[in-house]
Motif scaffolding. Structure first.
Motif, PDB file in Angstrom:
ATOM      1  N   SER A 179       1.075  -1.190  -0.010  1.00 37.53           N
ATOM      2  CA  SER A 179       0.043   0.013  -0.096  1.00 37.53           C
ATOM      3  C   SER A 179       0.860   1.134  -0.130  1.00 37.53           C
ATOM      4  CB  SER A 179      -0.865   0.084   1.253  1.00 37.53           C
ATOM      5  OG  SER A 179      -1.577   1.173   1.451  1.00 37.53           O
ATOM      6  N   PRO A 180       0.650   2.475  -0.744  1.00 35.61           N
ATOM      7  CA  PRO A 180       1.494   3.373  -0.712  1.00 35.61           C
ATOM      8  C   PRO A 180       1.424   4.203   0.523  1.00 35.61           C
ATOM      9  CG  PRO A 180      -0.108   3.395  -2.767  1.00 35.61           C
ATOM     10  CD  PRO A 180      -0.472   2.184  -1.827  1.00 35.61           C
ATOM     11  N   THR A 181       0.154   4.033   1.234  1.00 33.57           N
ATOM     12  CA  THR A 181      -0.025   4.608   2.705  1.00 33.57           C
ATOM     13  C   THR A 181       1.121   3.895   3.613  1.00 33.57           C
ATOM     14  OG1 THR A 181      -1.561   3.472   3.295  1.00 33.57           O
ATOM     15  CG2 THR A 181      -2.341   5.494   2.431  1.00 33.57           C
ATOM     16  N   GLN A 229     -12.610   9.815  -1.807  1.00 33.20           N
ATOM     17  CA  GLN A 229     -12.498   8.438  -1.213  1.00 33.20           C
ATOM     18  C   GLN A 229     -11.890   8.720   0.250  1.00 33.20           C
ATOM     19  OE1 GLN A 229     -12.587   5.288  -2.354  1.00 33.20           O
ATOM     20  NE2 GLN A 229     -12.219   4.720  -0.342  1.00 33.20           N
ATOM     21  N   TRP A 235       0.683   6.392   9.248  1.00 33.19           N
ATOM     22  CA  TRP A 235       1.584   6.389   8.099  1.00 33.19           C
ATOM     23  C   TRP A 235       3.036   6.932   8.408  1.00 33.19           C
ATOM     24  CZ3 TRP A 235      -3.166   8.677   4.593  1.00 33.19           C
ATOM     25  CH2 TRP A 235      -4.156   7.760   4.645  1.00 33.19           C
ATOM     26  N   ARG A 292      -6.622  12.739   1.491  1.00 28.66           N
ATOM     27  CA  ARG A 292      -7.206  11.783   0.550  1.00 28.66           C
ATOM     28  C   ARG A 292      -6.656  11.769  -0.833  1.00 28.66           C
ATOM     29  NH1 ARG A 292     -13.746  12.976   0.650  1.00 28.66           N
ATOM     30  NH2 ARG A 292     -14.352  12.499   2.869  1.00 28.66           N
ATOM     31  N   LEU A 303     -10.937   8.659   3.994  1.00 29.68           N
ATOM     32  CA  LEU A 303      -9.672   8.170   4.841  1.00 29.68           C
ATOM     33  C   LEU A 303     -10.259   7.097   5.879  1.00 29.68           C
ATOM     34  CD1 LEU A 303      -8.067  11.370   5.659  1.00 29.68           C
ATOM     35  CD2 LEU A 303      -7.385   9.970   3.942  1.00 29.68           C
ATOM     36  N   ALA A 337      -3.113  10.070  -0.569  1.00 29.27           N
ATOM     37  CA  ALA A 337      -3.156   8.593  -0.274  1.00 29.27           C
ATOM     38  C   ALA A 337      -3.560   7.969  -1.531  1.00 29.27           C
ATOM     39  CB  ALA A 337      -4.112   8.127   0.974  1.00 29.27           C
ATOM     40  N   THR A 338      -4.616   8.272  -2.303  1.00 30.64           N
ATOM     41  CA  THR A 338      -5.307   7.657  -3.401  1.00 30.64           C
ATOM     42  C   THR A 338      -5.395   8.126  -4.667  1.00 30.64           C
ATOM     43  OG1 THR A 338      -7.595   8.469  -2.884  1.00 30.64           O
ATOM     44  CG2 THR A 338      -6.674   6.357  -1.438  1.00 30.64           C
ATOM     45  N   GLY A 339      -5.161   9.505  -4.589  1.00 29.40           N
ATOM     46  CA  GLY A 339      -5.339  10.259  -5.900  1.00 29.40           C
ATOM     47  C   GLY A 339      -6.811  10.709  -6.125  1.00 29.40           C
ATOM     48  N   ASP A 340      -7.611  10.347  -5.238  1.00 26.03           N
ATOM     49  CA  ASP A 340      -9.074  10.537  -5.384  1.00 26.03           C
ATOM     50  C   ASP A 340      -9.770  11.397  -4.188  1.00 26.03           C
ATOM     51  OD1 ASP A 340     -11.805  10.589  -5.689  1.00 26.03           O
ATOM     52  OD2 ASP A 340     -12.013   8.563  -5.807  1.00 26.03           O
ATOM     53  N   GLU A 378     -12.011   8.192   9.110  1.00 24.48           N
ATOM     54  CA  GLU A 378     -12.009   9.746   9.120  1.00 24.48           C
ATOM     55  C   GLU A 378     -12.581  10.761   9.876  1.00 24.48           C
ATOM     56  OE1 GLU A 378     -11.530  11.399   4.869  1.00 24.48           O
ATOM     57  OE2 GLU A 378     -13.728  12.487   5.376  1.00 24.48           O
TER      58      GLU A 378
END
Length: 286
Positions: free
Chosen positions: A8-10, A267, A41, A258, A269, A261-264, A272
């Protein structure tokens, strides 16, 4: 075998920063740092004073470990221009306050629009029908889009130079809003909501501020470092509610995280609600 969490990128160490000039006052490192810590993270978020003249060289020199940037004044239009693709709010405003690395360069986003819309709802302004935007700069464009998102159909732009507000009126008309312009000291019909986009150090003559307050409904002032502003003081004298811009900073930062983390930005967290709560505490922590 590599675990899903490790993929995961996070879960990877990334670096982020806020750039602008001036920048020492920024609360963004505190907001982002609080969120990253709660989420667990391994991300870092710093700040750097970068002006318009040095922006291109600084951006080109960034190491690959810097995954994204937050941009404040005076860099938002430059960030918009450097982005190889942009979200709808960045396209509409000509400004990007968020850059994220993509394969072909940088993607640009404007989270000021969504952040302000959320802040206005929090301030109880969701039902406003007529609104006034004070100022005609880049932040005023984000304010206009935020008002449209909340369903406002009738808007007045109050500006020192009414001719400078013409692009805002044209945008409002394209959005299907009824728009007009008034000199700063001579507002038109009463408004349910006033959104001030003036810088904190922008002088407003007290009689002009009092006239705006008398016909301005609830005030939301995007300034968060200097309070009360001249306009907020006028609202206080008039016994009307006035809200500082810290909640806009908070909510636009949530949308930025957001995206990081995801490019969106749509989406949510993980957990959240708790993330927003810890960021809110960091915002008021000084």
């Amino acid at each position: 075998m590599t675990t899903a969490a490790a993929e995961s990128p996070t879960a990877r160490p990334h670096r982020f920063a806020v750039w602008g000039d001036p920048i020492d006052h920024s609360r963004s490192p505190a907001l982002h740092g609080a969120a990253y810590a709660l989420l667990g993270w391994p991300w870092e978020y710093g700040r750097r004073r970068v002006d318009e003249a040095s922006f291109s060289d600084e951006l080109a020199a960034l190491p690959a470990s810097v995954r994204g940037l937050s941009l404040t004044m005076p860099l938002k239009s430059l960030a918009h221009r450097v982005a190889v693709r942009r979200d709808a709010d960045a396209e509409a405003t000509g400004a990007a306050n968020t850059l994220v690395r993509v394969d072909e360069g940088w993607a640009g986003f404007n989270t000021d629009v969504g952040g302000l819309a959320r802040a206005l709802v929090e301030a109880g302004a969701a039902g406003a029908e007529r609104a006034r935007v004070v100022g005609a700069g880049a932040t005023a464009t984000s304010a206009l889009l935020a008002l449209h998102r909340l369903g406002v159909v009738d808007v007045e732009v109050a500006a020192r130079r009414p001719e400078s507000a013409r692009p805002l009126v044209e945008l409002a008309e394209r959005l299907g809003m009824v728009a007009d312009v008034a000199p700063l000291g001579r507002p038109g019909d009463s408004a349910d909501l006033t959104v001030s986009t003036l810088p904190g150090d922008a002088p407003v003559a007290e009689p002009d501020a009092d006239r705006l307050a008398a016909a301005g409904g609830v005030l939301y002032d995007v300034v968060y470092g200097t309070w009360p502003t001249g306009l907020a003081s006028a609202w206080q004298r008039a016994g009307r509610p006035a809200h500082p811009g810290g909640t806009m900073l908070l909510h636009q930062a949530v949308l930025q995280i957001r995206i990081f983390a995801t490019g969106d930005a749509d989406q949510p967290l993980p957990d959240e609600e708790a993330v927003v709560a810890v960021m809110r505490r960091a915002l008021v922590g000084g």
